[in-house]
Design an enzyme around this catalytic site. Structure first.
Site, PDB file in Angstrom:
ATOM      1  CG  HIS A 107     -28.861  -1.482  18.611  1.00 57.10           C
ATOM      2  ND1 HIS A 107     -29.566  -1.303  17.075  1.00 57.10           N
ATOM      3  CD2 HIS A 107     -29.764  -2.042  19.262  1.00 57.10           C
ATOM      4  CE1 HIS A 107     -30.783  -2.329  16.845  1.00 57.10           C
ATOM      5  NE2 HIS A 107     -31.015  -2.350  18.579  1.00 57.10           N
ATOM      6  CE  LYS A 166     -22.815   9.996  10.347  1.00 55.14           C
ATOM      7  NZ  LYS A 166     -23.016   8.201   9.930  1.00 55.14           N
ATOM      8  NE  ARG A 167     -28.151  13.026  19.254  1.00 50.71           N
ATOM      9  CZ  ARG A 167     -29.107  12.566  19.847  1.00 50.71           C
ATOM     10  NH1 ARG A 167     -30.230  12.181  19.492  1.00 50.71           N
ATOM     11  NH2 ARG A 167     -28.710  13.214  20.472  1.00 50.71           N
ATOM     12  CE  LYS A 219     -23.509   8.599  15.385  1.00 52.50           C
ATOM     13  NZ  LYS A 219     -23.964   7.620  14.835  1.00 52.50           N
ATOM     14  CB  THR A 265     -29.777   3.482   9.519  1.00 55.60           C
ATOM     15  OG1 THR A 265     -29.906   4.338  10.336  1.00 55.60           O
ATOM     16  CG2 THR A 265     -29.661   2.051  10.019  1.00 55.60           C
ATOM     17  CE  LYS A 277     -32.349   6.066   7.210  1.00 57.62           C
ATOM     18  NZ  LYS A 277     -32.660   6.600   8.934  1.00 57.62           N
TER      19      LYS A 277
HETATM   20  O1  B1N Z   1     -28.463   1.682  16.421  1.00 58.43           O
HETATM   21  C1  B1N Z   1     -28.584   2.069  15.038  1.00 58.43           C
HETATM   22  C2  B1N Z   1     -26.410   2.194  14.464  1.00 58.43           C
HETATM   23  O2  B1N Z   1     -27.011   2.163  12.996  1.00 58.43           O
HETATM   24  C3  B1N Z   1     -26.127   2.532  14.857  1.00 58.43           C
HETATM   25  O3  B1N Z   1     -25.026   2.256  14.488  1.00 58.43           O
HETATM   26  C4  B1N Z   1     -25.786   2.656  16.490  1.00 58.43           C
HETATM   27  O4  B1N Z   1     -25.255   4.104  16.576  1.00 58.43           O
HETATM   28  C5  B1N Z   1     -27.746   2.869  17.055  1.00 58.43           C
HETATM   29  C6  B1N Z   1     -28.619   4.953  24.088  1.00 58.43           C
HETATM   30  C7  B1N Z   1     -28.737   4.082  21.474  1.00 58.43           C
HETATM   31  N1  B1N Z   1     -27.045   3.063  19.067  1.00 58.43           N
HETATM   32  N2  B1N Z   1     -27.335   3.421  20.700  1.00 58.43           N
HETATM   33  C8  B1N Z   1     -27.947   3.467  20.589  1.00 58.43           C
HETATM   34  C9  B1N Z   1     -29.683   4.759  21.058  1.00 58.43           C
HETATM   35  C10 B1N Z   1     -30.402   5.619  22.335  1.00 58.43           C
HETATM   36  C11 B1N Z   1     -30.075   5.583  24.116  1.00 58.43           C
HETATM   37  O5  B1N Z   1     -30.761   6.052  24.859  1.00 58.43           O
HETATM   38  C12 B1N Z   1     -28.300   3.938  23.454  1.00 58.43           C
HETATM   39  N3  B1N Z   1     -28.130   3.804  19.465  1.00 58.43           N
HETATM   40  C13 B1N Z   1     -27.388   3.106  18.706  1.00 58.43           C
HETATM   41  C14 B1N Z   1     -30.016   1.471  15.284  1.00 58.43           C
HETATM   42  O6  B1N Z   1     -28.672  -0.300  15.202  1.00 58.43           O
END
Ligand code: B1N
Length: 833
Positions: free
Chosen positions: A368, A559-560, A565, A667, A671
């Protein structure tokens, strides 16, 4: 025992007539809440309603479990450290097709339906996109009637609640369980024991074979809590199974008998800590021992649970991978590769080669992120202290793996070092992404661009080794929550014209394309958006005391909060527009409300300062009598699923402005588009595909491409040159540096501005002018309401690709090889035997 459950179908607690619903509701208020209407609180009413609905879900849930048990069907197990579910009640009503009826029932009882829905505390067991994706995926799996389980952690505290005090983020613990959770059912009879720490020993078994025994330092119990997940208007009710950690006994008698009462209780506390709190870092590795324990805890419980199911279905162990397709949602559950090996080798005495084949055929891995700081690595000493046996197994996997690489790339020592499961540069680490790649038969990214970049960059060496493992599976979102539930007026406008087949087959929205040319339809479309904006304006006023004009363009970035970003790029444009309006009050721009929302990781200081930047700029602009009726800046506190459901339907413009090559997919972008917002964005993540679908003429594109970003960095990027050569940019930065937005405190944003002038790792300055120009185009476009509405309609009706149903169909066909199993309700038609 008697199998026939038919009598339950017309029971007070299951029947779907309005009368029986009312009766069920009052019964639950009385018998579960122990209240009578005179003394009942809003929460009592909510719980009574929730139980009334849950009662009506149980028949499907029990039937689904029975059908799966009897068919022995192949099952998808989605392993994820996060499930950002959002409130269940409204969603369950939508999926059962009884939303309208239940609303009437509640209102006939003299209660406020919206208030009861709002009473539910959302289970915020995720940070952002990754956790919410898992939630959309289990919704789609149920809707497509695929046998599936979501496996995760039942955190006692989910993502913190954000409040804004003096413009800064403050965090409060999320006590989502305090009023009880009516949607879950604990299953203590399926508890699992998990070992941690200690050491390993060799021994010789009765056949004279050398084996390894793990002598753990402690054991914790995992208790499963099950939540039913309904498909949309199907009989399927799948399960989300979340593990809670507990001490094996409430007292450690050995310690207790030594008189160490506190020591015994202490052990109980440590055990319970494992599932206590969600790590609030998004795309940032934490390297904390507790986090590794959490990951191993839920993975071990889940794999043992699968072995339990295999045993009761009498399926031989050698067919584990035929029964289960296990998806690793990023590397957080990647320890599963070593744990399944350990279970097979040490506990079931399977040979290495057989165990390895089962393991590889079981797992698939979704990556991801491309951000290096998010790639999980565990320092060897830490890893060894928590999982000593797994480290040995990982060394063995690595040694066999590197032998394979040696043959394929003879003499390429550098490649071996790059591919190794162990990072040997300086301090030694276990690389979890490498473990996931080696242990899986399929590896996928989450948008086309991201999957390409994985092959070129982060996972290049693995791609060169095993090109056949690589796939793309572009993300999607569920139209049930993100259209029907959150935007009911838009949904009924659509259904009035084309029926409701689109809810399961979102591509059908394209039937509405010709309506973009119909002036009456455009008027109705605009009116729906306008009403959603009025509702949101009221919400903002209640939450922040800021009055915003629903006539103005609602421009959202939610978003976060993260540097990549680029919320601060958005702010630079706002300051630039503010300056131009001050200079030239006759500037013809439509009124605009700039809205932000999102949480910053509590330890991410720059992100927290970006929030302060937004609120500070807002404070100046919103107070300026010359300007405040033309632009406003609002920070919407505590962005989560619940607030998201109000935001997407009210948006005119969606800001998707990450540095190209950094956002894996996004995502929220989907939406917004589905709800008729236009996007201003870079060619990053799924933006690329959104633009392809809706048409370049209906998308506001700006900025460098991922290739250009790469080339610019390679040739040497000097942000200071942009500052020196672009007077607009210079003015904006100088205003910030001079303290214009910090009541004269020139230091408040010094770190931010200096960081940009001297490093600017996310290339804000390089994209600044292109962004400002593009925003001018947006403003001009908004002045032509007819044309804007046309574009809005086309955005929504061409977003069919971004249904998570499409994503899940592709995972099922290409990776999981899973087929639908339609559910026969017990007591209906023929009884399954
Ligand atoms: O996952 C989403 C994507 O749509 C986003 O672009 C992407 O930023 C997000 C460590 C993550 N990637 N990595 C994380 C979350 C929590 C953590 O402890 C990494 N989140 C994303 C769905 O594919």
């Amino acid at each position: 025992m008697e199998q026939n459950t038919a009598p339950y179908r017309e029971h007070n607690r299951t029947s779907l007539t309005k009368e029986k619903l009312k009766q069920g509701f009052l019964d639950n208020l009385y018998f579960i809440q122990g209240k009578f209407p005179t003394l009942a609180s809003r929460n009592d009413y909510y719980l009574a309603l929730a139980y009334t609905i849950r009662d009506r879900m149980l028949h499907r849930w029990i039937s689904t479990a029975t059908n799966y048990y009897e068919s022995g069907a192949r099952t998808v197990c989605y392993l994820s450290a996060e499930f950002l579910m959002g409130p269940h009640l409204g969603n369950n009503l939508v999926n059962m097709g009884i939303f309208g009826m239940v609303k009437e029932v509640v209102e006939e009882l003299g209660l406020n339906f919206e208030e009861l829905l709002a009473q539910e505390e959302e289970p915020g067991l995720g940070n952002g996109g990754l956790g919410r994706l898992a939630a959309c995926f289990i919704d789609s799996l149920a809707t497509l009637e695929i046998p599936a389980l979501g496996y995760g952690i039942r955190y006692e505290f989910g993502i913190f609640e954000q409040t804004i005090v003096d413009g800064w983020q403050m965090e409060k613990t999320d006590k989502w369980l305090r009023n009880g959770n009516p949607w879950e059912v604990p299953r203590p009879e399926w508890a699992q024991e998990v070992r941690l720490g200690g050491h390993t020993e060799q021994y010789t078994d009765e056949n004279g074979r050398l084996r390894v025994r793990w002598v753990p330092a402690k054991i914790v119990l995992g208790i499963p809590y099950d939540t039913p997940i309904l498909g949309y208007r199907t009989n399927t009710a799948n399960t989300l199974r979340l593990w809670k950690s507990e001490a094996p006994e409430s007292f450690d008698f050995e310690v207790f008998n030594r008189g160490d009462y506190y020591g015994a209780v202490d052990q109980k506390v440590t055990s319970e800590n494992i599932s206590k709190v969600l790590y609030p870092n998004d795309e940032q590795l934490s390297g904390k021992q507790l986090r590794l324990e959490q990951q191993y805890f839920f993975v071990s419980c889940s794999l043992r649970d699968m072995l339990r199911v295999l045993a009761i279905q009498n399926i031989p162990l050698s067919r584990f991978h035929e029964k289960f397709a296990v998806q690793l949602n990023d590397t957080h559950p990647a320890i599963a590769v070593a744990e399944l090996m350990r279970l097979l080798l040490d506990e079931y005495l399977v040979d290495w080669d057989d165990a390895w084949e089962i393991t590889q055929r079981t797992f698939a891995y979704t990556n991801h992120t491309l951000l290096p700081e998010a790639l999980e690595q565990w320092p060897l000493p830490l890893f060894a202290s928590v999982l000593p046996r797994h480290l040995e197994i990982i060394f063995e996997i690595n040694s066999r793996f590197l032998d394979e690489v040696r043959i394929k790339f003879l003499g390429d020592e550098a490649r071996l070092a790059r591919l190794s499961l162990i990072n040997e540069g300086g301090e030694r680490y276990v690389r979890m992404a490498h473990l996931a790649c080696v242990g899986s038969h399929a590896i996928n990214g989450v948008a086309e661009l991201h999957s390409e970049l994985l092959k070129q960059d982060v996972l290049k060496d693995f791609y060169e080794l095993w090109p056949e493992k690589f796939r793309n599976k572009t993300n999607g979102v569920t139209p049930r929550r993100w259209m029907i539930l959150s935007n009911p007026s838009l949904a009924s406008l659509v259904s009035d014209r084309i029926g409701n087949g689109w809810v399961r087959d979102l591509e059908q929205l394209r039937q509405l394309e010709p309506m973009a040319d119909d002036a009456d339809f455009r008027k109705e479309w605009w009116d729906v958006k306008r009403a959603n904006k009025v509702a949101f304006a009221q919400y903002i006023f209640k939450r922040t005391g800021i009055l915003v004009d629903p006539e103005s363009m609602f421009d959202f970035q939610v978003k976060r909060i993260h540097e990549y970003k680029r919320q601060h790029l958005n702010v630079l444009h706002i300051i630039s527009l503010y300056r131009r309006l001050k200079e030239n009050p006759n500037l013809e721009v439509p009124p605009r409300t700039f809205l932000f929302g999102g949480k910053a990781a509590p330890g991410y200081h720059t992100a927290k300062r970006m929030i302060k930047l937004i609120t500070s700029v807002g404070e100046v602009i919103n107070r300026d009598p010359d300007i405040r009726d033309r632009i406003k800046v609002v920070f919407v506190p505590n962005f989560n699923v619940t607030t998201g459901q109000k935001i997407y339907p009210a948006a005119d413009l969606s800001e998707q402005i990450s540095t190209a090559g950094k956002e894996a997919s996004g995502t929220g972008n989907m939406k917004f588009s589905m709800n008729g917002a236009l996007t201003i964005g870079t060619l990053d993540g799924a933006n690329v595909e959104i633009r392809e679908e809706v048409g370049a003429e209906n998308f506001f594109l700006f900025g460098l491409t991922a290739d250009e970003v790469y080339a610019l960095r390679a040739s040497g990027y000097h942000p200071y040159d942009y500052y020196n050569t672009n007077p607009h940019l210079k003015d904006v930065i100088d205003l910030l540096r001079g303290g214009s937005f910090s009541r004269g405190d020139a230091d408040l944003f010094r770190g931010l501005t200096d960081g940009l002038l001297h490093h600017d790792p996310y290339l804000l300055f390089a994209d600044f002018q292109s962004y400002v120009d593009c925003q001018e185009e947006v403003s001009r476009a908004y002045l032509d309401r007819d044309h804007w509405t046309r574009m809005s309609i086309l955005n929504a009706v061409r977003s069919g690709k971004f249904s998570s149903d499409r994503s899940i169909r592709q995972y099922c066909e290409d990776i999981w090889k899973a087929e639908p199993v339609p559910i026969t309700l017990l007591g209906q038609n023929e009884e399954p035997t």
